[in-house]
Design a protein around this motif. Structure first.
Motif, short mmCIF file in Angstrom:
data_model
loop_
_atom_site.label_atom_id
_atom_site.label_comp_id
_atom_site.label_asym_id
_atom_site.label_seq_id
_atom_site.Cartn_x
_atom_site.Cartn_y
_atom_site.Cartn_z
N ILE A 231 0.54 10.85 4.85
CA ILE A 231 -0.25 9.98 3.97
C ILE A 231 -1.65 9.84 4.55
N PRO B 37 2.75 4.26 -1.30
CA PRO B 37 2.88 5.00 -2.56
C PRO B 37 4.34 5.14 -2.96
N SER B 38 4.61 5.17 -4.25
CA SER B 38 5.99 5.33 -4.72
C SER B 38 6.52 6.70 -4.30
N TYR C 286 0.81 -1.22 0.00
CA TYR C 286 0.00 0.00 0.00
C TYR C 286 0.85 1.28 0.00
N THR D 18 7.70 7.69 -1.50
CA THR D 18 7.33 8.12 -0.15
C THR D 18 8.59 8.17 0.72
N THR E 138 -4.05 2.36 2.10
CA THR E 138 -4.39 3.52 1.28
C THR E 138 -5.65 3.27 0.47
#
Length: 276
Positions: A45, A36-37, A34, A39, A61
């Motif tokens: 978040i 995110p790239s 979950y 991060t 997410t």
């Protein structure tokens, strides 16, 4: 950190299997799938927090179809010895215990449920017994207002509906001109506000506006072939089946089209009026 709610949390540290997020008082795991790239530590978040199948609070997410406090239409994925399990858009399904079912739920069918937090287990559960959670009308709505409705429960009089996810309403059987099912999400119109604060709801506009809107629909159907196999003496059932409206409204529409010189009316047929 409330279960069943969205939270905006800060990335505290990274581990092999994900990130630990914090609100400054508590930490919670966001599994790697979950994350995110791009991060980084210190980023914020938005996540949904719930309890996974192992009983652990966890952040994701992914957004569920309903959160704690919401009323929603959900589908039953399976029924077990403890209750029904509904698809809520997460890896872990929402359980509706048998004691929270107004009627026994069936796999593959949709039902209207309210999502609650079970304080004994700290897990989300659902209930179809939503009447006590609905409010009576408090001057927010007026007769004729367009509203969002959820078809909630069938009764002898008609279908109970949830209005704007807040109020209780009723659509009478004799005012339904198409197929409806429990869990359907539709638009409706406030027909009447009762003294007890409950609402009578129509699936169609009322009065002049209803006739005005449907007049064009009927005229378009007649224009396709030049005639329509319905007329003054057609049965209410036939009119309901072919046009999805009452005979009363159909006759109002025909009267208006006739006065406008657009159609000729016969016992079982209506034709476009040909000039000359």
């Amino acid at each position: 950190m409330e279960i069943g709610k969205n939270h905006t949390l800060k990335v505290a540290r990274e581990v092999d299997f994900g990130l630990y997020l914090t609100n400054g008082e508590e930490d919670i795991l966001l599994p790697m799938k979950y994350v995110p790239s791009d991060t980084n530590i210190g980023d914020e978040i938005e996540v949904f927090v719930y309890v996974d199948s192992l009983g652990r609070p966890i952040a994701v997410t992914a957004q569920p179809l309903a959160k704690v406090g919401d009323i929603a239409s959900l589908e039953v994925k399976q029924v077990s010895s403890v209750g029904a399990f509904m698809d809520i858009g997460l890896e872990k399904d929402l359980m509706v215990p048998f004691k929270e079912q107004g009627q026994r739920m069936e796999t593959g069918r949709r039902y209207v449920v309210k999502v609650l937090l079970d304080f004994k287990t700290n897990r989300m559960i659902g209930t179809t017994k939503i009447g006590p959670f609905l409010s009576t009308h408090e001057d927010e709505l007026e007769e004729g207002d367009k509203v969002d409705i959820l078809i909630w429960q069938e009764t002898n009089l008609g279908f109970k509906v949830v209005v704007n996810k807040t109020y209780q309403g009723l659509v009478f059987h004799n005012e339904i001109f198409d197929h409806v099912e429990i869990g359907d999400e539709r638009s409706g119109y406030v027909k009447a506000i009762r003294e007890d604060g409950k609402l009578d709801i129509s699936l169609q506009k009322q009065g002049y506006e209803a006739v005005k809107d449907m007049s064009q629909v009927v005229l378009d159907k007649i224009r396709v072939t030049g005639s329509l196999a319905l007329g003054d003496k057609s049965s209410p059932e036939e009119i309901k089946y072919k046009l999805g409206m009452s005979k009363k409204n159909f006759k109002k529409i025909l009267g208006g089209l006739y006065k406008a010189g657009q159609v000729e009316i016969f016992d079982h047929e209506v034709r476009i009026k040909v000039e000359g």
